[in-house]
Design a protein around this motif. Structure first.
Motif, short mmCIF file in Angstrom:
data_model
loop_
_atom_site.label_atom_id
_atom_site.label_comp_id
_atom_site.label_asym_id
_atom_site.label_seq_id
_atom_site.Cartn_x
_atom_site.Cartn_y
_atom_site.Cartn_z
N LEU A 14 33.33 42.11 42.71
CA LEU A 14 31.96 41.71 42.39
C LEU A 14 31.45 42.45 41.14
O LEU A 14 30.95 41.82 40.20
CB LEU A 14 31.04 41.99 43.57
N VAL A 15 31.61 43.76 41.10
CA VAL A 15 31.11 44.56 39.97
C VAL A 15 31.83 44.19 38.68
O VAL A 15 31.20 43.94 37.65
CB VAL A 15 31.25 46.07 40.27
N PHE A 16 33.16 44.14 38.70
CA PHE A 16 33.91 43.83 37.48
C PHE A 16 33.74 42.37 37.07
O PHE A 16 33.68 42.07 35.88
CB PHE A 16 35.39 44.19 37.63
N GLY A 17 33.65 41.47 38.04
CA GLY A 17 33.41 40.06 37.70
C GLY A 17 32.08 39.87 36.99
O GLY A 17 32.00 39.18 35.97
N ARG A 18 31.04 40.51 37.51
CA ARG A 18 29.72 40.42 36.85
C ARG A 18 29.74 41.08 35.48
O ARG A 18 29.14 40.58 34.53
CB ARG A 18 28.65 41.08 37.71
N ALA A 19 30.44 42.21 35.37
CA ALA A 19 30.52 42.90 34.08
C ALA A 19 31.21 42.02 33.04
O ALA A 19 30.75 41.89 31.90
CB ALA A 19 31.26 44.23 34.23
N VAL A 20 32.31 41.39 33.42
CA VAL A 20 33.02 40.52 32.49
C VAL A 20 32.14 39.33 32.10
O VAL A 20 32.08 38.96 30.92
CB VAL A 20 34.38 40.06 33.09
N ASN A 21 31.44 38.75 33.06
CA ASN A 21 30.53 37.65 32.73
C ASN A 21 29.51 38.09 31.69
O ASN A 21 29.25 37.37 30.72
CB ASN A 21 29.80 37.16 33.98
N ARG A 22 28.91 39.24 31.90
CA ARG A 22 27.90 39.73 30.96
C ARG A 22 28.49 40.07 29.59
O ARG A 22 27.90 39.76 28.56
CB ARG A 22 27.18 40.95 31.56
N LEU A 23 29.67 40.71 29.59
CA LEU A 23 30.30 41.05 28.32
C LEU A 23 30.61 39.79 27.50
O LEU A 23 30.43 39.77 26.28
CB LEU A 23 31.60 41.84 28.55
N GLY B 205 29.69 50.18 29.42
CA GLY B 205 28.65 51.02 29.99
C GLY B 205 27.29 50.35 30.03
O GLY B 205 26.41 50.74 30.80
N GLN B 206 27.11 49.33 29.21
CA GLN B 206 25.84 48.59 29.20
C GLN B 206 25.76 47.57 30.34
O GLN B 206 24.68 47.11 30.69
CB GLN B 206 25.66 47.86 27.87
N VAL B 207 26.91 47.21 30.90
CA VAL B 207 26.92 46.15 31.92
C VAL B 207 27.38 46.63 33.30
O VAL B 207 27.24 45.89 34.27
CB VAL B 207 27.78 44.94 31.46
N VAL B 208 27.92 47.84 33.40
CA VAL B 208 28.31 48.39 34.70
C VAL B 208 27.24 49.39 35.10
O VAL B 208 26.97 50.34 34.35
CB VAL B 208 29.70 49.06 34.64
N PRO B 209 26.61 49.20 36.25
CA PRO B 209 25.51 50.08 36.65
C PRO B 209 25.90 51.56 36.69
O PRO B 209 27.01 51.91 37.12
CB PRO B 209 25.16 49.59 38.06
N LEU B 210 24.99 52.40 36.22
CA LEU B 210 25.12 53.86 36.28
C LEU B 210 26.39 54.38 35.59
O LEU B 210 26.96 55.38 36.01
CB LEU B 210 25.09 54.34 37.73
N THR B 211 26.83 53.69 34.55
CA THR B 211 28.09 54.05 33.89
C THR B 211 27.88 54.26 32.40
O THR B 211 27.17 53.51 31.75
CB THR B 211 29.15 52.96 34.13
N ARG B 212 28.56 55.29 31.90
CA ARG B 212 28.59 55.57 30.46
C ARG B 212 30.07 55.61 30.06
O ARG B 212 30.89 56.21 30.75
CB ARG B 212 27.93 56.91 30.16
N VAL B 213 30.40 54.97 28.94
CA VAL B 213 31.80 54.87 28.51
C VAL B 213 31.95 55.53 27.14
O VAL B 213 31.19 55.23 26.22
CB VAL B 213 32.27 53.40 28.47
#
Length: 146
Positions: free
Chosen positions: A133-142, A28-36
């Motif tokens: 694009l979204v998941f690739g960027r999220a994984v990079n950030r995580l 949720g910290q790396v995917v825009p507008l998302t809470r997990v």
């Protein structure tokens, strides 16, 4: 359904790459507008439910996922987590695999089969491009976050 996959090789031990990718609230910290959120609280295991709520107010939707495979990596075997998407809008599955890569680095494989209910196949190509694009960027950030 939209299938996509990507891989990353990172200078992390297997267990650390696994920890960073399976700390669900951090998504949720790396995917825009998302809470997990995770149910039940406590250690992740088979049967754990991960709920990602994305959007703003009435324009939000839930991606409800249940972990059906949970095998953290060991020195001898790759780690594998499979999440079955069981929401009203988002269906399909995702797999996160963490294995030994070249030079003692962790090799991450992300595979996902994604379907958005009520969205015709005409939108498959833009959904695939956006999701990758979204998941690739999220994984990079995580993987960069300590």
């Amino acid at each position: 359904m939209v299938y996509f996959q990507f891989a990353r090789t990172v200078p992390l031990p297997l267990d650390e790459a696994w920890r960073r990718l399976t700390d669900w609230p951090r998504h949720g910290q790396v995917v825009p507008l998302t809470r997990v959120t995770v149910e039940p609280s406590g250690p992740t295991r088979q049967g754990t439910v991960v709920l990602a709520r994305t959007g703003l107010g009435p324009l939000a939707f839930d991606d409800r996922m249940q972990i059906t495979t949970w095998h953290p990596p060991t020195e001898d075997t790759p780690g594998l987590c499979r999440l079955e998407k069981r929401g009203r809008v988002v269906l399909g599955w995702a797999e996160i695999e963490v294995r030994q890569g070249p030079g003692g680095r962790a090799r991450v494989l992300w595979r996902e089969d994604l379907r958005l209910r009520f969205l015709p196949g005409l939108f498959d190509a833009p959904v695939r491009t956006t999701a990758q694009l979204v998941f690739g960027r999220a994984v990079n950030r995580l993987l960069r976050m300590p």
